[in-house]
Design an enzyme around this catalytic site. Structure first.
Site, PDB file in Angstrom:
ATOM      1  N   SER A   1       0.580  -1.029  -0.219  1.00  0.00           N
ATOM      2  CA  SER A   1       0.167   0.077   0.101  1.00  0.00           C
ATOM      3  C   SER A   1       0.761   1.352  -0.051  1.00  0.00           C
ATOM      4  O   SER A   1       2.123   0.959   0.620  1.00  0.00           O
ATOM      5  CB  SER A   1      -0.921  -0.029   1.221  1.00  0.00           C
ATOM      6  OG  SER A   1      -1.617   1.191   1.679  1.00  0.00           O
TER       7      SER A   1
ATOM      8  N   TYR B   1      -1.471  -0.161  10.539  1.00  0.00           N
ATOM      9  CA  TYR B   1      -1.773  -0.663   9.102  1.00  0.00           C
ATOM     10  C   TYR B   1      -0.456  -0.721   8.045  1.00  0.00           C
ATOM     11  O   TYR B   1      -0.228  -1.518   7.504  1.00  0.00           O
ATOM     12  CB  TYR B   1      -2.983  -0.099   8.519  1.00  0.00           C
ATOM     13  CG  TYR B   1      -3.109  -0.366   7.008  1.00  0.00           C
ATOM     14  CD1 TYR B   1      -3.787  -1.724   6.878  1.00  0.00           C
ATOM     15  CD2 TYR B   1      -2.980   0.436   5.897  1.00  0.00           C
ATOM     16  CE1 TYR B   1      -3.778  -2.043   5.408  1.00  0.00           C
ATOM     17  CE2 TYR B   1      -3.386   0.210   4.676  1.00  0.00           C
ATOM     18  CZ  TYR B   1      -3.733  -1.076   4.346  1.00  0.00           C
ATOM     19  OH  TYR B   1      -3.811  -1.520   3.087  1.00  0.00           O
TER      20      TYR B   1
ATOM     21  N   LYS C   1       2.116  -3.534   6.477  1.00  0.00           N
ATOM     22  CA  LYS C   1       2.601  -3.797   5.175  1.00  0.00           C
ATOM     23  C   LYS C   1       3.968  -3.684   4.788  1.00  0.00           C
ATOM     24  O   LYS C   1       4.728  -4.525   4.285  1.00  0.00           O
ATOM     25  CB  LYS C   1       1.832  -2.878   4.258  1.00  0.00           C
ATOM     26  CG  LYS C   1       0.145  -3.066   4.196  1.00  0.00           C
ATOM     27  CD  LYS C   1      -0.177  -4.171   3.527  1.00  0.00           C
ATOM     28  CE  LYS C   1      -1.526  -4.441   3.599  1.00  0.00           C
ATOM     29  NZ  LYS C   1      -2.022  -5.903   2.842  1.00  0.00           N
TER      30      LYS C   1
HETATM   31  N1  LIG Z   1      -8.717  -1.027  -1.218  1.00  0.00           N
HETATM   32  C1  LIG Z   1      -7.642  -0.174  -1.294  1.00  0.00           C
HETATM   33  O1  LIG Z   1      -7.760   0.939  -1.675  1.00  0.00           O
HETATM   34  C2  LIG Z   1      -6.332  -0.739  -1.013  1.00  0.00           C
HETATM   35  C3  LIG Z   1      -5.208   0.041  -1.090  1.00  0.00           C
HETATM   36  C4  LIG Z   1      -3.707  -0.401  -0.867  1.00  0.00           C
HETATM   37  C5  LIG Z   1      -3.507  -1.560  -0.529  1.00  0.00           C
HETATM   38  N2  LIG Z   1      -4.808  -2.563  -0.349  1.00  0.00           N
HETATM   39  C6  LIG Z   1      -4.639  -3.895   0.040  1.00  0.00           C
HETATM   40  O2  LIG Z   1      -5.218  -4.653  -0.842  1.00  0.00           O
HETATM   41  C7  LIG Z   1      -5.744  -6.020  -0.248  1.00  0.00           C
HETATM   42  C8  LIG Z   1      -6.968  -6.074  -0.471  1.00  0.00           C
HETATM   43  O3  LIG Z   1      -7.789  -5.022  -0.121  1.00  0.00           O
HETATM   44  P1  LIG Z   1      -9.490  -5.091  -0.351  1.00  0.00           P
HETATM   45  O4  LIG Z   1      -9.756  -3.654  -0.607  1.00  0.00           O
HETATM   46  O5  LIG Z   1      -9.884  -5.975  -1.469  1.00  0.00           O
HETATM   47  O6  LIG Z   1     -10.081  -5.591   0.998  1.00  0.00           O
HETATM   48  P2  LIG Z   1     -11.064  -6.423   1.331  1.00  0.00           P
HETATM   49  O7  LIG Z   1     -11.450  -6.440   2.852  1.00  0.00           O
HETATM   50  O8  LIG Z   1     -12.319  -6.599   0.251  1.00  0.00           O
HETATM   51  O9  LIG Z   1     -10.721  -7.833   1.069  1.00  0.00           O
HETATM   52  C9  LIG Z   1      -9.566  -8.583   2.043  1.00  0.00           C
HETATM   53  C10 LIG Z   1     -10.118 -10.022   2.207  1.00  0.00           C
HETATM   54  O10 LIG Z   1      -9.230 -10.501   2.943  1.00  0.00           O
HETATM   55  C11 LIG Z   1      -9.965 -11.490   3.810  1.00  0.00           C
HETATM   56  N3  LIG Z   1      -9.015 -12.059   5.073  1.00  0.00           N
HETATM   57  C12 LIG Z   1      -8.646 -10.842   5.915  1.00  0.00           C
HETATM   58  N4  LIG Z   1      -7.818 -11.760   6.792  1.00  0.00           N
HETATM   59  C13 LIG Z   1      -7.616 -12.823   6.410  1.00  0.00           C
HETATM   60  C14 LIG Z   1      -7.105 -14.053   6.899  1.00  0.00           C
HETATM   61  N5  LIG Z   1      -6.353 -13.952   7.926  1.00  0.00           N
HETATM   62  N6  LIG Z   1      -6.966 -15.234   6.226  1.00  0.00           N
HETATM   63  C15 LIG Z   1      -7.915 -15.443   5.092  1.00  0.00           C
HETATM   64  N7  LIG Z   1      -8.645 -14.316   4.607  1.00  0.00           N
HETATM   65  C16 LIG Z   1      -8.608 -13.039   5.257  1.00  0.00           C
HETATM   66  C17 LIG Z   1     -11.451 -10.803   4.069  1.00  0.00           C
HETATM   67  O11 LIG Z   1     -12.186 -11.812   4.350  1.00  0.00           O
HETATM   68  C18 LIG Z   1     -11.638 -10.180   2.847  1.00  0.00           C
HETATM   69  O12 LIG Z   1     -12.116 -11.004   2.001  1.00  0.00           O
HETATM   70  C19 LIG Z   1      -5.504  -5.733   1.222  1.00  0.00           C
HETATM   71  O13 LIG Z   1      -4.199  -6.429   1.475  1.00  0.00           O
HETATM   72  C20 LIG Z   1      -5.164  -4.214   1.319  1.00  0.00           C
HETATM   73  O14 LIG Z   1      -4.327  -4.055   2.639  1.00  0.00           O
HETATM   74  C21 LIG Z   1      -6.093  -2.145  -0.543  1.00  0.00           C
END
Ligand SMILES: NC(=O)c1ccc[n+]([C@@H]2O[C@H](COP(=O)([O-])OP(=O)(O)OC[C@H]3O[C@@H](n4cnc5c(N)ncnc54)[C@H](O)[C@@H]3O)[C@@H](O)[C@H]2O)c1
Length: 317
Positions: A114, A138, A142
């Site tokens: 991120s 958070y 990462k």
């Molecule tokens: N959405 C954004 O703008 C953004 C920006 C930068 C980084 N990210 C990263 O991208 C990734 C996905 O983000 P997203 O927006 O799709 O989030 P999201 O919450 O929609 O998806 C995360 C998924 O991970 C699952 N999960 C969490 N912990 C778990 C575990 N220990 N074991 C198995 N499953 C688990 C959750 O049930 C969920 O389905 C994350 O790692 C997030 O940090 C997202």
């Protein structure tokens, strides 16, 4: 290729898993449904409900040529209240996953990092070589996984790409952005547009930005998905990669509000409230490295297209 996708019931993971299935890969989708929904897992992927930190479970799934690791808690604000939860889920579970995968012979690992690893930067755009200074547990979680991965790469345990997304947005009809709780501006503004919220709060209008509101770099989830597919391929030629995924174009919170009003054709009340602790004034990516190494282009990430797709996806929920 046989690919493990963790967090495949979430927003970005499900969109990427769908693309990987469409490209002919054998996809195993692992998600503990902490925030994801089973119905998000694309048809054609094998869904396993479980925790990515469950080494026995991961080992029992057999050998993967690649893993794309999305599973994480994603709310910086919550991480300021419960840092231990974020280090346990995002860091400890990631290394347990890696321990199981390395022992079963995984070759390539793509990690969801991120722009939160950069913290508050003054000069835009932000290149990958900029010093990291996370502002929240958070962002720190990462960075800690990135740093561990660098050692695994250096010591020849696997090949790894850390992809630093800026603001994931947009959506597809099959995979709308629908976090629970929702913390992202566009879906929250859409809630206000349809009257699910009485008004939209914007945190701060006195930032040193052109219109005083925070500036962010919005990247369409479909462009992110494509970058992951390309990163898996690029790891054949690169043992370790750290790449920003953004457009290089900043959009202010005010611009988001105007675009949501224009695309939906609906007006709603906007209240400007105090700044929120930890929000940098701006976060805009330098994306030259991803363009060059992955031969990637963010084709869907024009702001109006992002909001149009987010609105269509929102209405399909
Ligand atoms: N959405 C954004 O703008 C953004 C920006 C930068 C980084 N990210 C990263 O991208 C990734 C996905 O983000 P997203 O927006 O799709 O989030 P999201 O919450 O929609 O998806 C995360 C998924 O991970 C699952 N999960 C969490 N912990 C778990 C575990 N220990 N074991 C198995 N499953 C688990 C959750 O049930 C969920 O389905 C994350 O790692 C997030 O940090 C997202």
């Amino acid at each position: 290729m046989r690919i493990l996708v963790t967090g495949a019931a979430g927003f970005i993971g499900s969109t990427t898993a769908e693309l990987l299935v469409a490209k002919g890969h054998d996809v195993v989708a692992l998600d503990n449904l902490a925030s994801g929904r089973a119905e998000n897992v694309p048809v054609g992927a094998t869904f396993i409900e479980g925790d990515c930190g469950d080494e026995q479970l991961v080992t029992s799934l057999g050998t993967f040529e690649a893993c794309v690791h999305f599973a994480a808690r994603i709310e910086p604000g919550e991480s300021m209240k419960y840092p231990e939860v974020f280090f346990a889920n995002n860091v400890a579970s990631s290394f347990r996953l890696l321990n199981a995968l390395v022992h079963t012979g995984v070759e390539r690992f793509v990690f969801s990092s991120s722009c939160a690893v950069y913290g508050d930067q003054v000069e835009m755009p932000i290149g990958e070589d900029r010093s990291t200074a996370p502002h929240s547990p958070y962002g720190q979680s990462k960075l800690m996984v990135e740093q561990g991965l660098q050692w695994l790469v250096e010591l020849g345990r696997l090949r790894a790409a850390s992809l630093r997304y800026f603001n994931a947005a947009g959506g597809t009809l099959a995979h709308p952005e629908n976090h629970n709780p929702e913390i992202h501006l566009i879906p929250i503004a859409l809630d206000a547009a349809v009257g699910r919220r009485s008004h939209l709060e914007i945190f701060g209008n006195d930032y040193p930005t052109p219109d005083g509101t925070c500036v962010r770099d919005y990247i369409h989830v479909s462009d992110l998905a494509e970058a992951h597919a390309l990163a898996i391929t690029a790891l054949a030629d690169h043992a370790g990669l750290t790449l920003n995924l953004g457009t290089g174009i900043g959009s202010s919170n005010k611009q988001i509000v105007e675009t949501v009003k224009k695309v939906t054709g609906r007006d709603f009340e906007v209240r400007y409230v105090a700044r929120r602790a930890g929000d940098p004034a701006a976060a805009v990516a330098s994306n030259g490295r991803a363009r060059e190494i992955l031969r990637w282009q963010p084709l869907e990430s024009d702001l109006e297209n992002i909001v149009t797709d987010a609105w269509a996806a929102y209405q399909s929920i």
